[in-house]
Design an enzyme around this catalytic site. Structure first.
Site, PDB file in Angstrom:
ATOM      1  N   ASP A 184      84.595  24.817  36.599  1.00  0.00           N
ATOM      2  CA  ASP A 184      85.364  23.625  36.982  1.00  0.00           C
ATOM      3  C   ASP A 184      85.203  22.592  35.867  1.00  0.00           C
ATOM      4  OD1 ASP A 184      86.634  21.548  38.224  1.00  0.00           O
ATOM      5  OD2 ASP A 184      85.220  21.350  39.885  1.00  0.00           O
TER       6      ASP A 184
ATOM      7  N   CYS B 257      94.673  -2.098  44.930  1.00  0.00           N
ATOM      8  CA  CYS B 257      95.287  -0.829  44.538  1.00  0.00           C
ATOM      9  C   CYS B 257      95.553   0.024  45.778  1.00  0.00           C
ATOM     10  CB  CYS B 257      94.346  -0.102  43.585  1.00  0.00           C
ATOM     11  SG  CYS B 257      94.843   1.581  43.242  1.00  0.00           S
TER      12      CYS B 257
ATOM     13  N   GLU C  49      75.144  22.119  34.559  1.00  0.00           N
ATOM     14  CA  GLU C  49      75.828  20.833  34.436  1.00  0.00           C
ATOM     15  C   GLU C  49      75.160  20.015  33.330  1.00  0.00           C
ATOM     16  OE1 GLU C  49      78.305  18.736  35.839  1.00  0.00           O
ATOM     17  OE2 GLU C  49      77.373  17.197  34.597  1.00  0.00           O
TER      18      GLU C  49
ATOM     19  N   GLN D  79      84.111  14.509  43.332  1.00  0.00           N
ATOM     20  CA  GLN D  79      85.573  14.602  43.455  1.00  0.00           C
ATOM     21  C   GLN D  79      86.133  13.333  44.096  1.00  0.00           C
ATOM     22  OE1 GLN D  79      87.575  17.081  42.419  1.00  0.00           O
ATOM     23  NE2 GLN D  79      86.135  18.714  41.939  1.00  0.00           N
TER      24      GLN D  79
ATOM     25  N   CYS E 204     101.126  -0.929  35.372  1.00  0.00           N
ATOM     26  CA  CYS E 204      99.811  -0.289  35.470  1.00  0.00           C
ATOM     27  C   CYS E 204      99.877   1.141  34.949  1.00  0.00           C
ATOM     28  CB  CYS E 204      99.369  -0.302  36.926  1.00  0.00           C
ATOM     29  SG  CYS E 204      97.896   0.638  37.273  1.00  0.00           S
TER      30      CYS E 204
ATOM     31  N   CYS F 279      91.566  20.699  36.099  1.00  0.00           N
ATOM     32  CA  CYS F 279      92.324  19.459  36.298  1.00  0.00           C
ATOM     33  C   CYS F 279      93.327  19.268  35.166  1.00  0.00           C
ATOM     34  CB  CYS F 279      91.383  18.266  36.413  1.00  0.00           C
ATOM     35  SG  CYS F 279      90.281  18.107  35.022  1.00  0.00           S
TER      36      CYS F 279
ATOM     37  N   CYS G 286      99.667   4.935  38.327  1.00  0.00           N
ATOM     38  CA  CYS G 286     100.632   5.760  39.077  1.00  0.00           C
ATOM     39  C   CYS G 286     101.924   5.944  38.293  1.00  0.00           C
ATOM     40  CB  CYS G 286     100.984   5.093  40.400  1.00  0.00           C
ATOM     41  SG  CYS G 286      99.644   4.992  41.567  1.00  0.00           S
TER      42      CYS G 286
ATOM     43  N   TYR H  49      79.705  23.800  35.231  1.00  0.00           N
ATOM     44  CA  TYR H  49      80.245  22.441  35.371  1.00  0.00           C
ATOM     45  C   TYR H  49      80.099  22.033  36.840  1.00  0.00           C
ATOM     46  CZ  TYR H  49      82.530  24.275  31.182  1.00  0.00           C
ATOM     47  OH  TYR H  49      82.792  24.891  29.989  1.00  0.00           O
TER      48      TYR H  49
ATOM     49  N   CYS I 147     103.587  -0.295  45.439  1.00  0.00           N
ATOM     50  CA  CYS I 147     102.786  -1.237  44.662  1.00  0.00           C
ATOM     51  C   CYS I 147     103.680  -1.975  43.676  1.00  0.00           C
ATOM     52  CB  CYS I 147     101.690  -0.485  43.914  1.00  0.00           C
ATOM     53  SG  CYS I 147     100.820  -1.504  42.720  1.00  0.00           S
TER      54      CYS I 147
HETATM   55  N1  SAH Z   1      82.327  21.214  40.198  1.00  0.00           N
HETATM   56  C1  SAH Z   1      81.982  19.829  40.389  1.00  0.00           C
HETATM   57  C2  SAH Z   1      82.202  18.948  39.137  1.00  0.00           C
HETATM   58  C3  SAH Z   1      83.466  19.128  38.360  1.00  0.00           C
HETATM   59  S1  SAH Z   1      83.828  17.880  37.167  1.00  0.00           S
HETATM   60  C4  SAH Z   1      82.700  19.262  41.581  1.00  0.00           C
HETATM   61  O1  SAH Z   1      83.597  19.889  42.119  1.00  0.00           O
HETATM   62  O2  SAH Z   1      82.350  18.169  42.019  1.00  0.00           O
HETATM   63  C5  SAH Z   1      83.261  18.557  35.682  1.00  0.00           C
HETATM   64  C6  SAH Z   1      81.776  18.422  35.452  1.00  0.00           C
HETATM   65  O3  SAH Z   1      81.483  19.039  34.196  1.00  0.00           O
HETATM   66  C7  SAH Z   1      81.249  16.998  35.335  1.00  0.00           C
HETATM   67  O4  SAH Z   1      80.184  16.837  36.230  1.00  0.00           O
HETATM   68  C8  SAH Z   1      80.766  16.893  33.879  1.00  0.00           C
HETATM   69  O5  SAH Z   1      79.636  16.083  33.732  1.00  0.00           O
HETATM   70  C9  SAH Z   1      80.449  18.327  33.552  1.00  0.00           C
HETATM   71  N2  SAH Z   1      80.496  18.752  32.128  1.00  0.00           N
HETATM   72  C10 SAH Z   1      81.277  18.287  31.140  1.00  0.00           C
HETATM   73  N3  SAH Z   1      81.109  19.002  30.021  1.00  0.00           N
HETATM   74  C11 SAH Z   1      80.203  19.975  30.298  1.00  0.00           C
HETATM   75  C12 SAH Z   1      79.623  21.052  29.547  1.00  0.00           C
HETATM   76  N4  SAH Z   1      79.955  21.272  28.294  1.00  0.00           N
HETATM   77  N5  SAH Z   1      78.746  21.854  30.178  1.00  0.00           N
HETATM   78  C13 SAH Z   1      78.411  21.654  31.485  1.00  0.00           C
HETATM   79  N6  SAH Z   1      78.920  20.649  32.225  1.00  0.00           N
HETATM   80  C14 SAH Z   1      79.810  19.818  31.651  1.00  0.00           C
END
Ligand code: SAH
Length: 489
Positions: free
Chosen positions: A418, A165, A369, A319, A79, A445, A82, A348, A73
């Site tokens: 997560d 992109c 969530e 994701q 940017c 992440c 990346c 999450y 790119c």
């Molecule tokens: N496990 C899912 C999402 C992961 S991303 C997957 O694999 O697709 C993280 C997620 O946490 C998001 O959807 C976000 O909205 C949520 N989140 C952020 N803070 C939070 C909290 N304090 N309690 C519960 N969920 C939360």
């Protein structure tokens, strides 16, 4: 030797920093050099001096590193997306593996022996281009006042015009061009951050890689778009590259990885109203102009022919790299070691992706969530996949989990978390420890907050069984990690 801003110095780059920048020394003075690759000798211009270290930018590569490659790119230096595109992909993977390990040692306080005994090799991508299924393009003006779509330049809110992109699907370019031409023809203004005036702020495009369904959502600083029907006409009139184009190769690639793409087509056009002066991109309210409210996509996991279908609304997290996500979820299932009887908490949980894969192999699953739309999607997803043993709760993990524990006396066998980059709240970690699950699967992440949280869990009676990085974000400095923990008896 005292350096000052704008000095040009020769630096041998010996390491890679947290954001992918090169690190080297000029006569003992440490410099973080943007756009330098480990192994380079560069002439760098100092941009900022601190007492013990400084920042610099590459002026000239004197001797290129053996790991240096020509970026695909042409915007990669401007940017913010990346950071490590000039680093050979295989070396990027080594960097990410090291980054996870270093964080676990430095922040987690684990010993090298402990980590090396449990860490498995990073899971890389077969094709590290065009892997992202979602992008949010800012709309604005260039210096001459022309309407543009593109990306924010690194650390600024200046927009670089680039509709092509390399990380996203190639169709995004045509979609953005169609939006821009609709705007020009109908004199629709772009939002100006400085004054808070103007209408169109961002265009969100999300593609279901398996189904081919595309969602386009315009984020606007107002209630309505003028001539909405013209936008709809423009977008629905698009026909994307057919069987013989470049896309076809990508499709073959994807089939190999058990994700095939259906014919790409726009199925949902919406606007999101965001009138706040804020960095938050999406507004809370979404209005569908044409087609469906949500797109569908499906995911499978390696070693199983079963696929689960997901319905995804514009405000829900999904994701961004579906092919790597399948591998990640495959690991999550492995690490959870389900036999069919277990009670699982998926904190999450987003739209319930991990929850539903777990539900097929567990007794009962509780998903938590914070985004209400995502929970609506999760419930709908459970229904459409005929999964009856998963229930979902809206709220903060750190509030809902203690309620489930105290009021319902819930004792899960497995807890999956997560969280976003900031990691888990302490209250959430403490409750997890108090619930005494046999196993914890931590998907992260951000290796720094992961290391911090693992330290707490290990002090609370858990040990790390496995650590594995998964590259979800090729060419960027980000890395995803999955960890299996078990309770020490
Ligand atoms: N496990 C899912 C999402 C992961 S991303 C997957 O694999 O697709 C993280 C997620 O946490 C998001 O959807 C976000 O909205 C949520 N989140 C952020 N803070 C939070 C909290 N304090 N309690 C519960 N969920 C939360």
């Amino acid at each position: 030797m005292e350096y000052k801003k704008n000095d040009v110095v020769t630096v041998i780059i010996e390491d890679i920093g947290n954001d992918g920048e090169g690190i080297g020394k000029a006569e003992g003075y440490t410099l973080f050099v943007k756009d330098a690759v480990i192994g380079d000798t560069v002439e760098a211009r100092i941009t900022k001096c601190k007492k013990n270290y400084g920042y610099a930018r590459v002026e000239k590569v004197v001797t290129p590193s053996p790991f240096r490659v020509t970026p695909k790119c042409s915007f990669h230096r401007q940017c913010g997306g990346c950071q490590i595109q000039a680093l050979q992909y295989e070396r990027q993977l080594v960097y990410k593996q090291d980054k996870v390990r270093e964080n676990l040692l430095r922040i987690g306080g684990f010993s090298p022996e402990e980590i090396d005994a449990v860490m498995e090799p990073i899971v890389g991508m077969e094709e590290p281009w065009h892997y992202r299924n979602k992008a949010q393009f800012p709309i604005g003006y260039d210096r001459d006042g022309n309407l543009i779509a593109g990306f924010y330049a690194s650390r600024t809110h200046d927009i670089i015009a680039n509709t092509d992109c390399m990380l996203g699907p190639t169709e995004n370019r045509e979609i953005l061009e169609a939006v821009l031409s609709y705007m020009r023809e109908n004199c629709v203004s772009a939002y100006r951050e400085a004054t808070g005036e103007g209408l169109v702020r961002h265009v969100l495009i999300r593609t279901g890689f398996f189904t081919g369904e595309i969602m386009v959502c315009l984020v606007i600083n107002g209630k309505r778009l003028p001539a909405e029907e013209m936008l709809v006409e423009r977008l629905t009139g698009l026909r994307f590259a057919g069987a013989d184009g470049k896309e076809r190769d990508l499709e073959k690639e994807q089939e190999k990885d058990a994700v095939s793409s259906g014919e790409k087509r726009i199925v949902s056009i919406s606007v999101s109203v965001n009138r706040e002066k804020t960095n938050v991109i999406m507004g809370k309210e979404i209005r569908t102009l044409w087609g469906k409210d949500r797109i569908e996509d499906s995911l499978g996991v390696p070693g199983s022919s079963e696929r689960i279908t997901f319905s995804i609304s514009p405000l829900s997290f999904y994701q961004v790299n579906p092919r790597q996500t399948e591998k990640l979820y495959g690991l999550a299932l492995q690490y959870a070691e389900l036999t069919g009887k277990e009670t699982v908490c998926d904190l999450y949980c987003g739209i319930g992706t991990i929850s539903l894969f777990m539900a097929k192999r567990a007794g009962r699953v509780y998903g938590v969530e914070i985004v209400p739309q995502a929970i609506e999607d999760a419930r709908e997803n459970a229904r459409r996949n005929q999964i009856a043993n998963a229930e979902f709760y809206v709220g903060k993990a750190e509030e809902v989990l203690p309620e489930l524990y105290e009021r319902e006396a819930l004792h899960p066998d497995v807890i999956v978390v997560d969280p976003p980059r900031k990691g888990c709240d302490e209250k959430c970690l403490d409750t997890m420890i108090a619930m005494r699950p046999e196993r914890i699967v931590y998907v992260s992440c951000d290796p720094a907050t992961l290391a911090r949280d693992l330290k707490i869990l290990c002090e609370g009676g858990y040990e790390i069984r496995k650590v594995r990085a998964v590259d979800q974000f090729g060419h960027t400095g980000n890395v995803e990690t999955i960890v299996a923990l078990s309770r020490i008896k």
